[in-house]
Write an enzyme that holds these catalytic residues in place. Sequence first.
Site, PDB file in Angstrom:
ATOM      1  N   LYS A  90      46.613  39.401  36.101  1.00 18.15           N
ATOM      2  CA  LYS A  90      46.596  38.333  35.143  1.00 18.15           C
ATOM      3  C   LYS A  90      46.218  38.983  33.775  1.00 18.15           C
ATOM      4  CE  LYS A  90      46.105  34.675  38.173  1.00 18.15           C
ATOM      5  NZ  LYS A  90      46.004  35.230  39.607  1.00 18.15           N
TER       6      LYS A  90
HETATM    7  C1  LIG Z   1      47.077  35.010  40.250  1.00 13.89           C
HETATM    8  C2  LIG Z   1      47.094  36.010  41.550  1.00 13.89           C
HETATM    9  C3  LIG Z   1      48.403  35.927  42.290  1.00 13.89           C
HETATM   10  C4  LIG Z   1      49.237  34.922  42.431  1.00 13.89           C
HETATM   11  O1  LIG Z   1      50.097  34.737  41.068  1.00 13.89           O
HETATM   12  P1  LIG Z   1      50.830  33.721  40.753  1.00 13.89           P
HETATM   13  O2  LIG Z   1      51.408  33.791  39.373  1.00 13.89           O
HETATM   14  O3  LIG Z   1      49.991  32.329  40.706  1.00 13.89           O
HETATM   15  O4  LIG Z   1      52.084  33.517  41.729  1.00 13.89           O
HETATM   16  C5  LIG Z   1      48.373  36.971  43.395  1.00 13.89           C
HETATM   17  N1  LIG Z   1      47.604  37.949  43.388  1.00 13.89           N
HETATM   18  C6  LIG Z   1      46.639  38.125  42.749  1.00 13.89           C
HETATM   19  C7  LIG Z   1      45.528  39.148  42.772  1.00 13.89           C
HETATM   20  C8  LIG Z   1      46.454  37.035  41.552  1.00 13.89           C
HETATM   21  O5  LIG Z   1      45.476  36.969  40.873  1.00 13.89           O
END
Ligand SMILES: *Cc1c(COP(=O)(O)O)cnc(C)c1O
Length: 459
Positions: free
Chosen positions: A109
């Site tokens: 993210k």
């Molecule tokens: C947020 C997250 C996901 C899922 O991502 P999305 O965009 O919500 O599908 C998967 N793995 C990790 C480690 C995350 O932080």
Amino acid sequence: MLYSSTRGGDHGLHFRDTVLTGLARDGGLILPDAIPDVSADLGRLSTLRYQDLAFEVMRLFADDIPADDLRALIEKSYATFRAKEVTPLVQVGDIFILELFHGPTFAFKDLALQFLGNLFEYILGQTGGRLNVVAATSGDTGSAAIHGVRGRKGVSIFVLHPDGRVSPVQALQMTSVLDANVHNLAIAGTFDDCQGIVKTLFSDLPFKDKHALGSMNSINWARVLAQVVYYFFGAFRAMERTGAKEVDFTVPTGNFGDVFAGYIAAKMGLPIRRLMLATNENDILDRCFKTGTYALGGVQPTLSPSMDIQVASNFERWLHYHLGEDPAKTAAAMASFKATGSLRIADGPIHDRWLTSGRADTTETLEAIRATWRDHHYLIDPHTAVGVAAAHKAMAAGEPPMVCLSTAHPAKFGAAIIKATGEDLAHHPTLDALRGAETRVTRLPADPAAVADFVAAHA
Ligand SMILES: *Cc1c(COP(=O)(O)O)cnc(C)c1O
């Protein structure tokens, strides 16, 4: 480039408007009116370093930001990453792993939220405005958003996380940030409760306007856009190393944001053959692709908490394309889903040009961590492991190279690594240093009114 809501209420938005608005005023999600086709330019794009590639991809969608400013924002955003290549691609046995966890909070993210934090500060610096970001997190969004805006001028942030349902490291990464513009709210409920509260606050338009609410959740188009870049980067590196003409991706999925960015990359002409979303036991999306019906179930806590989600907010964006980009149809489908908790999309498995689905349960996830460590001395976190397990079940000989997105550093989920391998293998000095840090957090009930009062008092 102009943008509109999937539900038809908002039109003619510029990129900057989409950044500050987050959710459209009619409750829909914002999409660009057209997707640029870069298929004739792939050769040139494939030679670029990450930041230059990001500029080439993003400028097509963010044409209301002067080129030099956009370049500077991108350079600044990825200067905080520990890896020179930003998202290195490594080969692990018969798959490739695209490491997306080298940012400040050790999860993918950061790729989007370092950029979005800088973008907020840049836009507000020009307009003299203020923004109060309200975000829900299942663990990783919160810390990445907080690290994106901590100490930034013009922005405050309120992050709702489900009390006791994020990992200890994830909680500390949020609550140990003591900057005055950061507010952590521990909600007595699930992630879906947190997300529901945020949606309620944003749909109260007078409240939203009065307090200049902004979003850093994956409903924000700028987040999706920043994530499109690493699909290009990963596909180019995998094709270069194998000589293949196309690639497959597997994407661990919660809110459908990450995999949707891959869908946009495919629409732009990146040669993706198949884009597989992978879920844990919270498998609304896998069931949807296999049966044609998108139907709510309960949320079950798993080893991959950032994917313990039932209502995937970005799904509406894909649905909008699937329904032929007709806002009336999208609005009707979402209204019916809201009323009944279920939506019939097809009479059987869904056929999409790129998307397929897979699933891995806890046993398979632990086995993927264990086998990857045993055979390749490479540690994967439980979210990545869901993808790797699902990929191995789907792969066959003679297919294009498989790129699995690695969404978090294993040290963020040390307990799962111990459970899988029997050894305490996953550490990083920055994360270890969090233990015992001073923290600040406010506990609130799962009640939109209580959260609204807190935001009003601290905005
Ligand atoms: C947020 C997250 C996901 C899922 O991502 P999305 O965009 O919500 O599908 C998967 N793995 C990790 C480690 C995350 O932080």
